[in-house]
Design an enzyme around this catalytic site. Structure first.
Site, PDB file in Angstrom:
ATOM      1  N   ASP A 267       0.808  -1.230   0.000  1.00  0.00           N
ATOM      2  CA  ASP A 267       0.000   0.000   0.000  1.00  0.00           C
ATOM      3  C   ASP A 267       0.837   1.273   0.000  1.00  0.00           C
ATOM      4  O   ASP A 267       0.451   2.293   0.569  1.00  0.00           O
ATOM      5  CB  ASP A 267      -0.966   0.017   1.204  1.00  0.00           C
ATOM      6  CG  ASP A 267      -1.867  -1.206   1.212  1.00  0.00           C
ATOM      7  OD1 ASP A 267      -2.238  -1.662   0.120  1.00  0.00           O
ATOM      8  OD2 ASP A 267      -2.172  -1.704   2.300  1.00  0.00           O
TER       9      ASP A 267
ATOM     10  N   LYS B  95       1.688   2.128  -5.144  1.00  0.00           N
ATOM     11  CA  LYS B  95       2.213   1.564  -6.400  1.00  0.00           C
ATOM     12  C   LYS B  95       1.272   1.824  -7.567  1.00  0.00           C
ATOM     13  O   LYS B  95       1.698   2.137  -8.672  1.00  0.00           O
ATOM     14  CB  LYS B  95       2.430   0.046  -6.231  1.00  0.00           C
ATOM     15  CG  LYS B  95       3.428  -0.311  -5.141  1.00  0.00           C
ATOM     16  CD  LYS B  95       3.560  -1.803  -4.948  1.00  0.00           C
ATOM     17  CE  LYS B  95       2.351  -2.475  -4.349  1.00  0.00           C
ATOM     18  NZ  LYS B  95       2.025  -2.101  -2.972  1.00  0.00           N
TER      19      LYS B  95
ATOM     20  N   GLY C 265      -4.576  -4.335  -3.807  1.00  0.00           N
ATOM     21  CA  GLY C 265      -5.564  -3.289  -4.059  1.00  0.00           C
ATOM     22  C   GLY C 265      -4.790  -2.053  -4.486  1.00  0.00           C
ATOM     23  O   GLY C 265      -4.177  -1.397  -3.652  1.00  0.00           O
ATOM     24  N   HIS C 266      -4.733  -1.812  -5.782  1.00  0.00           N
ATOM     25  CA  HIS C 266      -3.949  -0.689  -6.315  1.00  0.00           C
ATOM     26  C   HIS C 266      -4.904   0.402  -6.791  1.00  0.00           C
ATOM     27  O   HIS C 266      -5.654   0.209  -7.744  1.00  0.00           O
ATOM     28  CB  HIS C 266      -3.046  -1.169  -7.467  1.00  0.00           C
ATOM     29  CG  HIS C 266      -2.021  -2.170  -7.019  1.00  0.00           C
ATOM     30  ND1 HIS C 266      -1.139  -2.783  -7.870  1.00  0.00           N
ATOM     31  CD2 HIS C 266      -1.733  -2.656  -5.781  1.00  0.00           C
ATOM     32  CE1 HIS C 266      -0.357  -3.598  -7.180  1.00  0.00           C
ATOM     33  NE2 HIS C 266      -0.706  -3.547  -5.905  1.00  0.00           N
TER      34      HIS C 266
ATOM     35  N   GLN D 137       1.896  -6.157  -3.196  1.00  0.00           N
ATOM     36  CA  GLN D 137       2.388  -6.268  -1.813  1.00  0.00           C
ATOM     37  C   GLN D 137       3.677  -5.433  -1.651  1.00  0.00           C
ATOM     38  O   GLN D 137       3.811  -4.422  -2.314  1.00  0.00           O
ATOM     39  CB  GLN D 137       2.618  -7.741  -1.410  1.00  0.00           C
ATOM     40  CG  GLN D 137       1.334  -8.548  -1.260  1.00  0.00           C
ATOM     41  CD  GLN D 137       0.707  -9.005  -2.558  1.00  0.00           C
ATOM     42  OE1 GLN D 137       1.352  -9.641  -3.350  1.00  0.00           O
ATOM     43  NE2 GLN D 137      -0.561  -8.693  -2.766  1.00  0.00           N
TER      44      GLN D 137
HETATM   45  P1  GDP Z   1      -0.846   0.323  -3.549  1.00  0.00           P
HETATM   46  O1  GDP Z   1      -1.437  -0.952  -3.058  1.00  0.00           O
HETATM   47  O2  GDP Z   1       0.623   0.405  -3.306  1.00  0.00           O
HETATM   48  O3  GDP Z   1      -1.200   0.616  -4.970  1.00  0.00           O
HETATM   49  O4  GDP Z   1      -1.506   1.482  -2.673  1.00  0.00           O
HETATM   50  P2  GDP Z   1      -3.065   1.613  -2.280  1.00  0.00           P
HETATM   51  O5  GDP Z   1      -3.826   2.025  -3.475  1.00  0.00           O
HETATM   52  O6  GDP Z   1      -3.522   0.416  -1.558  1.00  0.00           O
HETATM   53  O7  GDP Z   1      -2.985   2.760  -1.190  1.00  0.00           O
HETATM   54  C1  GDP Z   1      -2.458   4.019  -1.481  1.00  0.00           C
HETATM   55  C2  GDP Z   1      -3.565   5.065  -1.205  1.00  0.00           C
HETATM   56  O8  GDP Z   1      -2.986   6.343  -1.122  1.00  0.00           O
HETATM   57  C3  GDP Z   1      -4.586   5.144  -2.321  1.00  0.00           C
HETATM   58  O9  GDP Z   1      -5.819   5.482  -1.776  1.00  0.00           O
HETATM   59  C4  GDP Z   1      -4.049   6.277  -3.191  1.00  0.00           C
HETATM   60  O10 GDP Z   1      -5.076   6.938  -3.924  1.00  0.00           O
HETATM   61  C5  GDP Z   1      -3.472   7.193  -2.155  1.00  0.00           C
HETATM   62  N1  GDP Z   1      -2.297   7.968  -2.583  1.00  0.00           N
HETATM   63  C6  GDP Z   1      -1.267   7.601  -3.390  1.00  0.00           C
HETATM   64  N2  GDP Z   1      -0.325   8.574  -3.423  1.00  0.00           N
HETATM   65  C7  GDP Z   1      -0.769   9.563  -2.618  1.00  0.00           C
HETATM   66  C8  GDP Z   1      -0.220  10.821  -2.204  1.00  0.00           C
HETATM   67  O11 GDP Z   1       0.883  11.211  -2.570  1.00  0.00           O
HETATM   68  N3  GDP Z   1      -0.961  11.562  -1.330  1.00  0.00           N
HETATM   69  C9  GDP Z   1      -2.174  11.161  -0.867  1.00  0.00           C
HETATM   70  N4  GDP Z   1      -2.825  11.953  -0.032  1.00  0.00           N
HETATM   71  N5  GDP Z   1      -2.718   9.992  -1.229  1.00  0.00           N
HETATM   72  C10 GDP Z   1      -2.007   9.198  -2.085  1.00  0.00           C
HETATM   73  P1  IMO Z   2      -0.963  -4.199  -2.251  1.00  0.00           P
HETATM   74  O1  IMO Z   2      -0.505  -4.765  -3.553  1.00  0.00           O
HETATM   75  C1  IMO Z   2      -0.937  -4.632   2.081  1.00  0.00           C
HETATM   76  C2  IMO Z   2      -1.025  -8.702   3.671  1.00  0.00           C
HETATM   77  C3  IMO Z   2      -2.269  -9.155   4.410  1.00  0.00           C
HETATM   78  C4  IMO Z   2      -1.633 -10.082   5.420  1.00  0.00           C
HETATM   79  C5  IMO Z   2      -0.525 -10.767   4.618  1.00  0.00           C
HETATM   80  C6  IMO Z   2      -0.928 -12.110   4.037  1.00  0.00           C
HETATM   81  O2  IMO Z   2      -2.238  -3.485  -2.299  1.00  0.00           O
HETATM   82  O3  IMO Z   2       0.140  -3.426  -1.612  1.00  0.00           O
HETATM   83  P2  IMO Z   2      -2.480 -12.815   2.001  1.00  0.00           P
HETATM   84  O4  IMO Z   2      -3.938 -12.603   1.776  1.00  0.00           O
HETATM   85  O5  IMO Z   2      -1.612 -12.261   0.945  1.00  0.00           O
HETATM   86  O6  IMO Z   2      -2.161 -14.243   2.313  1.00  0.00           O
HETATM   87  O7  IMO Z   2      -2.172 -12.005   3.366  1.00  0.00           O
HETATM   88  O8  IMO Z   2      -0.237  -9.874   3.557  1.00  0.00           O
HETATM   89  N1  IMO Z   2      -1.268  -8.196   2.294  1.00  0.00           N
HETATM   90  C7  IMO Z   2      -1.185  -6.901   1.967  1.00  0.00           C
HETATM   91  N2  IMO Z   2      -0.978  -5.810   2.728  1.00  0.00           N
HETATM   92  N3  IMO Z   2      -1.073  -4.506   0.750  1.00  0.00           N
HETATM   93  C8  IMO Z   2      -1.251  -5.592  -0.038  1.00  0.00           C
HETATM   94  O9  IMO Z   2      -1.257  -5.525  -1.377  1.00  0.00           O
HETATM   95  C9  IMO Z   2      -1.360  -6.853   0.566  1.00  0.00           C
HETATM   96  N4  IMO Z   2      -1.579  -8.113   0.107  1.00  0.00           N
HETATM   97  C10 IMO Z   2      -1.501  -8.916   1.177  1.00  0.00           C
HETATM   98  O10 IMO Z   2      -2.912  -8.071   5.023  1.00  0.00           O
HETATM   99  O11 IMO Z   2      -1.019  -9.339   6.437  1.00  0.00           O
HETATM  100 MG    MG Z   3      -2.955  -1.617  -1.800  1.00  0.00          MG
END
Ligand code: GDP
Ligand code: IMO
Ligand code: MG
Length: 428
Positions: free
Chosen positions: A14, A17, A41-42, A225
């Site tokens: 998270d 990415k 979850g991207h 991840q």
């Molecule tokens: P990922 O799994 O690495 O793709 O990240 P996620 O999408 O799970 O979580 C990142 C969250 O931060 C998302 O809701 C993005 O829209 C938000 N986000 C990404 N970059 C920024 C930033 O620079 N500032 C803020 N405020 N939000 C951001």
């Molecule tokens: P993105 O790509 C954050 C975590 C789960 C748990 C561990 C194992 O959005 O960054 P799993 O279901 O993979 O067997 O769970 O990994 N986990 C993540 N945490 N971002 C993710 O993906 C994750 N995918 C799995 O919360 O701790």
């Molecule tokens: Mg994510």
């Protein structure tokens, strides 16, 4: 030879990415996922549109980019179809530009049931806090040589035999814990119902990737991840079951070692973690609350509140080396805007001594004492800034501190969720 890029999270996922892959995909011909599954979850925000990708590469949002789900990914066919439909709802085309590796393994509906049973009924107190998407159980079957590859759909007779064998093993376990057993005919018939839809996307992605390499098309590898969730190098057993780190690209796609890949390490300006497991810089009380609420730190896949804490440069030093990171993208710096002082962890003390490397043992990590440096906050908004010169001096100091500590340049600073809310320090 053309240069390729990998976007890899350096923390516990998270890091942002999705936003960065979307940003870089504009100039890229192919985006490839190489590990994980729909546990990811991207999030991509474009104006008032919010698209969350779970299994499909974030590059899909750019009309001209080809997207590949590589052999190292575990694919839930039902989620795949659901995600495609959602994309169609946004007017995004998938046919002819999205390809599923024939060698990828399937996640079948019982895999997520197993994930839940193991977490809730067997592990109990020791649970990992998985996403319950069946990721671990599916990779287990793959390693146990009883998994079902997507290519089995080419040959229904073979598929039926494979499912029968897999179900036989699963049922031994289910009987042992007094659960109702699986019906292999039903599993087979259900998957056959969506077979034609899946076959439209299944391909020999090895060939597509090799062709792109021959054509010198730039490839972008999208990690899911993060490095600290890697099954070998992460905080085992509190990890996922794949290799988000750079090595996963080679085994998860078949790209070959003669390919130049610049690793772009994605780092959130603080740290979050979903699920259980050690987290030395976890913040407590008001600080955690501010980070979670300002950062909207709730899981993009499960909606769970993310645990929040300070930037951990000691673990990042490990992740940078582990992946051979060329440059860093620092995201969500705007979330730190209100702090008077910002803590960064520069080392761990264990049994009175400073450690010289990040320990992967969770029982050590649970007991380490993080050593912090306190930096001055900037207490002014950085949200949406696009020009580095407009950044407050203390935010620049924060960035410089990170670069110096990690001996790695920051190439992009993200100041908001939208594509546009970005400072580009180095063009790719
Ligand atoms: P990922 O799994 O690495 O793709 O990240 P996620 O999408 O799970 O979580 C990142 C969250 O931060 C998302 O809701 C993005 O829209 C938000 N986000 C990404 N970059 C920024 C930033 O620079 N500032 C803020 N405020 N939000 C951001
Ligand atoms: P993105 O790509 C954050 C975590 C789960 C748990 C561990 C194992 O959005 O960054 P799993 O279901 O993979 O067997 O769970 O990994 N986990 C993540 N945490 N971002 C993710 O993906 C994750 N995918 C799995 O919360 O701790
Ligand atoms: Mg994510």
């Amino acid at each position: 030879m053309s240069k390729n890029y990998a976007v890899i999270g350096l923390q516990w996922g998270d890091e942002g990415k999705g936003k960065i892959v979307d940003l870089l995909s504009e100039k890229i011909k192919i985006t490839v996922r190489y590990q994980g599954g729909h546990n990811a979850g991207h999030t991509v925000i474009i104006g008032d549109k919010k698209i969350v990708l779970h299994l499909i590469p974030s590059g899909i949002i750019h009309g001209d980019t080809k997207c590949i789900i590589g052999n190292g990914v575990v694919v839930d066919p039902y989620s795949f179809i659901k995600e495609i439909k959602e994309l169609h709802g946004f007017g995004i085309k998938t046919k002819g530009r999205l390809f599923l590796s024939k060698d990828a393994h399937m996640i079948l509906p019982f895999h997520s049931e197993f994930d839940s049973i193991i977490e809730e009924e067997i592990r109990g107190e020791q649970k990992i806090g998985t996403t319950k998407r069946g990721i671990g159980p599916s990779y287990e079957d793959k390693a146990g040589r009883r998994g079902i590859k997507l290519s089995s759909l080419y040959n229904p007779e073979y598929l039926k035999k494979e499912i029968d064998y897999l179900v036989k093993i699963k049922n031994i376990f289910l009987k042992g814990i007094n659960k109702s057993t699986l019906d292999s005919n039903k599993i087979y018939e259900d998957i056959m119902e969506i077979r034609d839809e899946l076959l439209e996307y299944i391909a020999d992605t090895f060939l597509i990737i090799q062709k792109a390499k021959e054509n010198e098309d730039t490839i972008l590898f999208e990690g899911a991840q993060g490095a600290l969730l890697d099954i070998d190098f992460g905080t085992y057993p509190y990890v996922s079951s794949s290799h988000p780190t750079v090595g996963g690209i080679y085994t998860g796609t078949g790209i070959g070692a003669d390919t130049e890949i610049d690793v772009v390490g994605i780092v959130k300006a603080y740290t979050t973690r979903v699920g259980k497991g050690p987290f030395p810089t976890e913040a407590k009380g008001e600080d955690e609350k501010i980070l979670r609420e300002r950062g909207k730190e709730y899981g993009a896949t499960t909606g769970r509140p993310r645990r929040c804490g300070w930037l951990d440069l000691f673990s990042l030093k490990y992740s940078v080396k582990l992946n051979g990171v060329k440059s860093i993208v620092l995201t969500k710096i705007d979330i730190l805007d209100s702090f008077e002082k910002i803590k960064v962890c520069i080392g761990y003390k264990y049994k009175g001594k400073m450690l010289d490397n990040f320990p992967t043992e969770s029982w050590i990590l649970d007991r380490v004492e993080p050593v912090y440096e306190e930096l001055e906050g900037w207490r002014t908004s950085t949200y949406g800034i696009t020009d580095y010169d407009d950044m407050p001096a203390n935010a620049k100091n924060y960035i410089r501190y990170i670069e110096d500590f990690l001996k790695t340049a920051v190439s992009i600073v993200s100041t908001g969720p939208d594509r546009k809310e970005t400072i580009i320090l180095k063009e790719f």
